[in-house]
Write a protein that holds these residues in place. Structure first.
Motif, PDB file in Angstrom:
ATOM      1  N   HIS A  30      -0.512   3.592   7.502  1.00  0.00           N
ATOM      2  CA  HIS A  30      -1.167   2.370   7.554  1.00  0.00           C
ATOM      3  C   HIS A  30      -0.163   1.234   7.841  1.00  0.00           C
ATOM      4  CE1 HIS A  30      -3.807  -1.370   7.445  1.00  0.00           C
ATOM      5  NE2 HIS A  30      -2.844  -1.793   6.621  1.00  0.00           N
TER       6      HIS A  30
ATOM      7  N   ALA B 104      -9.364  -8.931  -4.595  1.00  0.00           N
ATOM      8  CA  ALA B 104      -8.324  -7.997  -4.527  1.00  0.00           C
ATOM      9  C   ALA B 104      -7.044  -8.813  -4.480  1.00  0.00           C
ATOM     10  CB  ALA B 104      -8.678  -7.046  -3.221  1.00  0.00           C
TER      11      ALA B 104
ATOM     12  N   THR C  53      -8.280  -6.192   2.704  1.00  0.00           N
ATOM     13  CA  THR C  53      -9.460  -6.444   3.840  1.00  0.00           C
ATOM     14  C   THR C  53     -10.781  -6.320   3.029  1.00  0.00           C
ATOM     15  OG1 THR C  53      -7.753  -6.241   5.534  1.00  0.00           O
ATOM     16  CG2 THR C  53     -10.403  -6.190   6.051  1.00  0.00           C
ATOM     17  N   ALA C  54     -10.974  -5.286   2.321  1.00  0.00           N
ATOM     18  CA  ALA C  54     -12.320  -4.923   1.776  1.00  0.00           C
ATOM     19  C   ALA C  54     -12.657  -5.789   0.542  1.00  0.00           C
ATOM     20  CB  ALA C  54     -12.593  -3.435   1.445  1.00  0.00           C
ATOM     21  N   GLY C  55     -11.559  -6.204  -0.098  1.00  0.00           N
ATOM     22  CA  GLY C  55     -11.690  -6.873  -1.569  1.00  0.00           C
ATOM     23  C   GLY C  55     -11.724  -8.208  -1.467  1.00  0.00           C
ATOM     24  N   GLY C  56     -11.188  -8.901  -0.326  1.00  0.00           N
ATOM     25  CA  GLY C  56     -11.322 -10.365  -0.392  1.00  0.00           C
ATOM     26  C   GLY C  56     -10.330 -11.001  -1.756  1.00  0.00           C
TER      27      GLY C  56
ATOM     28  N   THR D 130      -3.850  -4.778   4.081  1.00  0.00           N
ATOM     29  CA  THR D 130      -4.283  -3.578   3.737  1.00  0.00           C
ATOM     30  C   THR D 130      -5.651  -3.336   3.731  1.00  0.00           C
ATOM     31  OG1 THR D 130      -4.323  -3.766   1.352  1.00  0.00           O
ATOM     32  CG2 THR D 130      -1.997  -3.619   2.150  1.00  0.00           C
ATOM     33  N   PRO D 131      -6.313  -1.928   3.704  1.00  0.00           N
ATOM     34  CA  PRO D 131      -7.481  -1.772   3.480  1.00  0.00           C
ATOM     35  C   PRO D 131      -8.154  -2.121   2.404  1.00  0.00           C
ATOM     36  CG  PRO D 131      -6.413   0.333   4.445  1.00  0.00           C
ATOM     37  CD  PRO D 131      -5.375  -0.650   4.102  1.00  0.00           C
ATOM     38  N   ASP D 132      -7.585  -2.175   1.336  1.00  0.00           N
ATOM     39  CA  ASP D 132      -8.078  -2.678  -0.107  1.00  0.00           C
ATOM     40  C   ASP D 132      -8.016  -4.320  -0.065  1.00  0.00           C
ATOM     41  OD1 ASP D 132      -8.137  -0.416  -1.107  1.00  0.00           O
ATOM     42  OD2 ASP D 132      -6.248  -0.477  -2.241  1.00  0.00           O
TER      43      ASP D 132
ATOM     44  N   THR E 262       0.924  -1.019  -0.012  1.00  0.00           N
ATOM     45  CA  THR E 262      -0.047  -0.007   0.040  1.00  0.00           C
ATOM     46  C   THR E 262       0.839   1.200  -0.003  1.00  0.00           C
ATOM     47  OG1 THR E 262      -1.764   1.384   1.129  1.00  0.00           O
ATOM     48  CG2 THR E 262      -0.094  -0.129   2.552  1.00  0.00           C
TER      49      THR E 262
END
Length: 327
Positions: free
Chosen positions: A211, A310, A304-307, A300-302, A206
């Motif tokens: 972060h 991602a 974690t959110a994108g599974g 990373t946030p991406d 990231t």
């Protein structure tokens, strides 16, 4: 690549392993702390991919008896002929003693004994011997692998590094910067041709440096306060950077320990940036002498959110040539 991936069910990993294979990744490596065991994710890899090398980094030498460790390694070597690498190591007092109720005593001798036992057992020999830390009476694998796996020994400081160079097929390094590699290689001394230098490299893909550094600080305070890693970093010359962390940690001041970890140390031990920037930083380890760089992606946030999707995107970005490789 270090596997399994955090937050992704093991049942979905066969698909991801196939994608890694098709993208050009050569190896899958596991660890064994408090998540999955070291062998089950690699068994999935043995079935899902036809050519990838599969390695444990590491299977602790205390938490399985000698015979069971030989049987487990032998079974995976039979499942993936010529593709399995057995990485062993002492682990830590927390993993061995606190979590597995096994005394963590004489880790150097135990590692030496297990290395010699496994070398003989996986070659199909009958082992009937009194070692320094255990005795084995007439043990012989019923299914010795046709191709015994190479054995790598995790090592941090000179004595264990010299043992790896003398009796193992390679060593596994952890929690070091690319600039630390030359000192480690010098401590290994003479080693046979083809000796593998494997290193786990923590990577937070990231460009959100805050972060990545916050995550890196948490990991550093968890790992580098363990006595073996603390002594490793004293030997590497990082005592000045880490002394405030160790002092706060010993006093029970967890928040103070986190705050005391300098950005300089985080950036050296936990690489971060875009996937291409991370690859270029990994190449610094290769240029320093690491022969098997193991990427260990951190959340990373991406991601974690994108599974899974991602993660698939990340695999593609990591597989694309970096500017270093294009140059």
């Amino acid at each position: 690549m270090t596997v399994p991936f955090s937050g992704i069910p093991l049942a979905d990993h066969g698909r991801l392993y196939a994608l890694l294979h098709d993208a050009g990744f050569t190896d899958l490596w596991t660890s064994e702390v408090a998540g999955t065991d070291a062998f089950t994710p690699l068994t999935i890899g043995a079935i899902a991919t036809p050519r990838m090398r599969l390695g444990t980094a590491v299977a602790p030498v205390f938490t399985r008896g000698p015979g069971l460790l030989a049987m487990t390694a032998g079974a995976l070597a039979e499942t993936a002929p010529g593709r399995f690498v057995l990485g062993i190591g002492a682990s830590s007092p927390v993993v061995v003693g606190d979590w597995n109720a096994v005394p963590f005593t004489e880790p150097f001798k135990r590692s030496h004994d297990m290395l010699r036992f496994l070398r003989a057992a996986l070659a199909g020999e009958t082992v009937d011997r009194e070692f320094d830390t255990f005795a084995v009476r007439r043990f012989r694998l019923e299914r010795p692998p046709a191709t015994p796996p190479p054995i790598l020994l995790a090592a941090l400081r000179p004595a264990m590094l010299r043992l790896a160079a003398a009796e193992a097929d390679g060593t596994i390094l952890n929690w070091l910067a690319a600039t630390d590699v030359p000192k480690v290689l010098a401590a290994l001394g003479d080693r046979p041709e083809g000796f593998d230098i494997a290193a786990r490299i923590f990577m937070c893909p990231t460009d959100d440096a805050d972060h990545a550094r916050a995550l890196g600080r948490r990991m550093i305070t968890s790992y580098l306060t363990v006595p073996a890693y603390a002594e490793f970093h004293r030997w590497l010359g990082n005592a000045d950077l880490l002394e405030p962390v160790w002092t706060a940690w010993a006093a029970g001041d967890r928040r103070g320990a986190l705050a005391a970890v300098p950005d300089e140390l985080v950036d050296a031990l936990v690489i971060h940036g875009t996937p291409h920037q991370c690859k270029e930083q990994i190449m610094a380890y290769v240029e320093a002498g690491v022969t098997t760089p193991m990427m260990a992606p951190l959340p990373t946030p991406d991601l974690t959110a994108g599974g899974v999707e991602a993660l698939i995107t990340l695999i593609g970005e990591l597989a694309a040539p970096s500017s270093v490789e294009r140059g």
